[in-house]
Design a protein around this motif. Structure first.
Motif, PDB file in Angstrom:
ATOM      1  N   ALA A  66       1.860  -4.260   6.521  1.00  0.00           N
ATOM      2  CA  ALA A  66       1.068  -3.544   5.515  1.00  0.00           C
ATOM      3  C   ALA A  66       1.274  -2.036   5.623  1.00  0.00           C
ATOM      4  O   ALA A  66       1.443  -1.343   4.610  1.00  0.00           O
ATOM      5  N   ALA A  67       1.287  -1.533   6.868  1.00  0.00           N
ATOM      6  CA  ALA A  67       1.488  -0.091   7.080  1.00  0.00           C
ATOM      7  C   ALA A  67       2.865   0.347   6.586  1.00  0.00           C
ATOM      8  O   ALA A  67       3.010   1.401   5.960  1.00  0.00           O
ATOM      9  N   GLY A  68       3.882  -0.473   6.872  1.00  0.00           N
ATOM     10  CA  GLY A  68       5.239  -0.157   6.425  1.00  0.00           C
ATOM     11  C   GLY A  68       5.336  -0.100   4.916  1.00  0.00           C
ATOM     12  O   GLY A  68       5.958   0.819   4.351  1.00  0.00           O
ATOM     13  N   VAL A  69       4.700  -1.060   4.231  1.00  0.00           N
ATOM     14  CA  VAL A  69       4.721  -1.092   2.765  1.00  0.00           C
ATOM     15  C   VAL A  69       4.024   0.142   2.190  1.00  0.00           C
ATOM     16  O   VAL A  69       4.523   0.780   1.247  1.00  0.00           O
ATOM     17  N   ILE A  70       2.870   0.505   2.769  1.00  0.00           N
ATOM     18  CA  ILE A  70       2.115   1.671   2.284  1.00  0.00           C
ATOM     19  C   ILE A  70       2.933   2.954   2.445  1.00  0.00           C
ATOM     20  O   ILE A  70       2.994   3.794   1.542  1.00  0.00           O
ATOM     21  N   VAL A  71       3.589   3.087   3.603  1.00  0.00           N
ATOM     22  CA  VAL A  71       4.401   4.283   3.858  1.00  0.00           C
ATOM     23  C   VAL A  71       5.584   4.346   2.889  1.00  0.00           C
ATOM     24  O   VAL A  71       5.914   5.411   2.348  1.00  0.00           O
ATOM     25  N   ILE A  72       6.231   3.201   2.645  1.00  0.00           N
ATOM     26  CA  ILE A  72       7.371   3.174   1.727  1.00  0.00           C
ATOM     27  C   ILE A  72       6.930   3.546   0.309  1.00  0.00           C
ATOM     28  O   ILE A  72       7.583   4.354  -0.365  1.00  0.00           O
ATOM     29  N   VAL A  73       5.824   2.956  -0.147  1.00  0.00           N
ATOM     30  CA  VAL A  73       5.309   3.262  -1.491  1.00  0.00           C
ATOM     31  C   VAL A  73       4.937   4.739  -1.603  1.00  0.00           C
ATOM     32  O   VAL A  73       5.233   5.404  -2.616  1.00  0.00           O
ATOM     33  N   THR A  74       4.310   5.263  -0.548  1.00  0.00           N
ATOM     34  CA  THR A  74       3.944   6.678  -0.549  1.00  0.00           C
ATOM     35  C   THR A  74       5.186   7.566  -0.604  1.00  0.00           C
ATOM     36  O   THR A  74       5.206   8.578  -1.323  1.00  0.00           O
TER      37      THR A  74
END
Length: 259
Positions: A66-74
């Motif tokens: 989840a953290a990886g996805v949020i960072v990528i989207v950001t």
């Protein structure tokens, strides 16, 4: 004089755009690394997680994903805001960076506080996990309907070069070892060179006799992963501070140029 000032502002915006774009590329790569670690843990080490009979490690893997996805989207949002020079999108991007940064600080503080306050509960939890692994290996290994456990135990012992939960003698109380038709003293996966019926000999020259057994190896592996994740987290936090600074500067320059 006015034209020269306009040119200087334009050059400043261009430089900031390139710097912020470079930052977002690094931020995106960091998010990809965190996502990859989470997926790797979930896919490659899911067998080991199931042996521990605890949802904590599985939850950790999902949190990483989840953290990886949020960072990528950001990071993607930051690239779009930078290239399009959209001030409103830059503000949203800056708010997201600040929120992620604050969450990292809170998570770090809570982890430190919990680590300080959980002793001796942490020791008791550790002993509980050790006991769970021992019982799982003794009662479920090579039993009907427990093929996934058998595969996970064999994979664990071969990959970490260990035998038994605490040591090879744990297998003496195994339901499979005590079966009348069994000829082995330990599973064949305990052998340094696995082959059919190699588990008939439990001599140190034939099997792994690692002090602390597989649970110690597994704990060392989990600890090393936590160290890696801590280093990645610190790196991302540093990138975020740089990104926030560049974003503020770019927003200010764009606002000045609009006047």
């Amino acid at each position: 004089m006015e034209a020269r000032r306009e040119k200087t502002h334009t050059c400043g915006v261009i430089c900031l755009k390139y710097l912020l774009f470079l930052f977002n590329s690094l931020f995106w790569l960091a998010g990809g690394a965190v996502l990859a670690v989470g997926l790797w843990t979930l896919v490659e080490k899911s067998d080991y997680i199931s042996l521990l009979n605890s949802n904590f490690y599985a939850a950790s893997a999902y949190i990483l994903i989840a953290a990886g996805v949020i960072v990528i989207v950001t990071g993607i949002l930051g690239c779009c805001a930078t290239l399009k020079e959209m001030k409103s999108l830059l503000i949203v991007y800056l708010i997201l960076l600040i929120c992620i940064f604050l969450l990292e600080i809170v998570a770090g503080v809570l982890a430190y506080v919990n680590h300080q306050e959980c002793f001796p509960f942490c020791y008791q939890l550790d002993e509980e996990l050790r006991q769970n692994l021992k019982v799982t290996m003794q009662q479920k290994y090579n039993q009907p309907g427990e093929e996934s456990v058998t595969h996970a135990v064999d994979k664990l012992q071969q990959e970490f070069k260990c035998c038994g939960s605490s040591n090879f003698s744990d297998w003496r109380d195994s339901a499979w070892i005590q079966a009348p038709d069994n000829k082995r003293l330990v599973p064949d996966s305990c052998c340094k060179t696995p082959s059919e019926l190699c588990g008939q000999r439990n001599h140190p020259s034939n099997i792994y006799r690692v002090e602390g057994g597989c649970i110690m190896k597994l704990e060392d592996f989990i600890l090393s992963q936590l160290y890696i994740l801590s280093a990645v987290g610190i790196g991302i936090a540093f990138l975020q501070l740089v990104g926030m600074m560049f974003t503020c500067c770019l927003y200010r320059n764009l606002k000045e140029d609009s006047y």
